[in-house]
Design an enzyme around this catalytic site. Sequence first.
Site, PDB file in Angstrom:
ATOM      1  N   HIS A   1       0.972  -1.181   0.049  1.00  0.00           N
ATOM      2  CA  HIS A   1       0.052  -0.151  -0.107  1.00  0.00           C
ATOM      3  C   HIS A   1       0.858   1.316   0.029  1.00  0.00           C
ATOM      4  O   HIS A   1       0.726   2.329  -0.822  1.00  0.00           O
ATOM      5  CB  HIS A   1      -0.932  -0.133   1.270  1.00  0.00           C
ATOM      6  N   GLU A   2       1.737   1.152   1.110  1.00  0.00           N
ATOM      7  CA  GLU A   2       2.900   2.454   0.926  1.00  0.00           C
ATOM      8  C   GLU A   2       3.623   2.546  -0.502  1.00  0.00           C
ATOM      9  O   GLU A   2       4.079   3.537  -0.555  1.00  0.00           O
ATOM     10  CB  GLU A   2       3.721   2.391   2.386  1.00  0.00           C
TER      11      GLU A   2
ATOM     12  N   HIS B   1       1.847   4.114  -3.066  1.00  0.00           N
ATOM     13  CA  HIS B   1       1.855   5.753  -2.750  1.00  0.00           C
ATOM     14  C   HIS B   1       3.138   6.369  -3.292  1.00  0.00           C
ATOM     15  O   HIS B   1       3.331   7.329  -4.258  1.00  0.00           O
ATOM     16  CB  HIS B   1       1.562   6.126  -1.237  1.00  0.00           C
TER      17      HIS B   1
END
Length: 227
Positions: free
Chosen positions: A33-34, A37
């Site tokens: 998820h990170e 980003h």
Amino acid sequence: MVKEGGKLERFLAYPPDQILFIALALLPGFALHEFAHAYTAWRFGDPTAKREGRVTLNLLVHLDPIGTIAVFLLGFGWAKPVPVNRFHFRRPRLAGVLVTLAGPLANLLIAFVSLFLWHVLTQWGGVVPTEDSALVRMFDALIGINIVLFVFNLLPLPPLDGYRILEDLAPPHLRVRLTQLETYAIVLFLVLFVTPLGDRVFGPIFSTLVPSVYAGMEAVLRPLFGL
């Protein structure tokens, strides 16, 4: 394994026999998820995350030690937030939405790929898993937890991704108002999350959206496998 009522279970949010499967699904889910980003921000022209070594698939770079421990003790946790400097974006609002959306979409992708692999193993690979086998529990965790992360992170409450998307899409006068109310909204989020009141708010959302997302993925994959 510690039997029910054992000392270890008093301190864990999950039964000890589920910890491994939750870790195998949740920790990569946090990290990817990170990474999503960071990678998307870098591709849109912001080198901040790249300079800090966040454009990497190394899970340890993205995991927050306290947030990771909290997952198993409290039932929820967090990863290290990715630093983003939107002044580097040529179109800050559009890029901001896409960078923010990339995180939840990474969790959806993990769930989709996991479901695809499950059908490959069972439909084409001839695997016949027994009920509650390690294989079943691992794929259940990979699919279910990452769908939950996808839905949860899109809720329009700070500090979640859904709130940041709402901020970027809102007109300037409304964005100012959202900024003024953000502190109160964070307090409200924490109250909902740590009290039984949250079950009444989040429960219906998850019980409706999580099965719907799963059904949507199945609808995409079923024709491929002739189901």
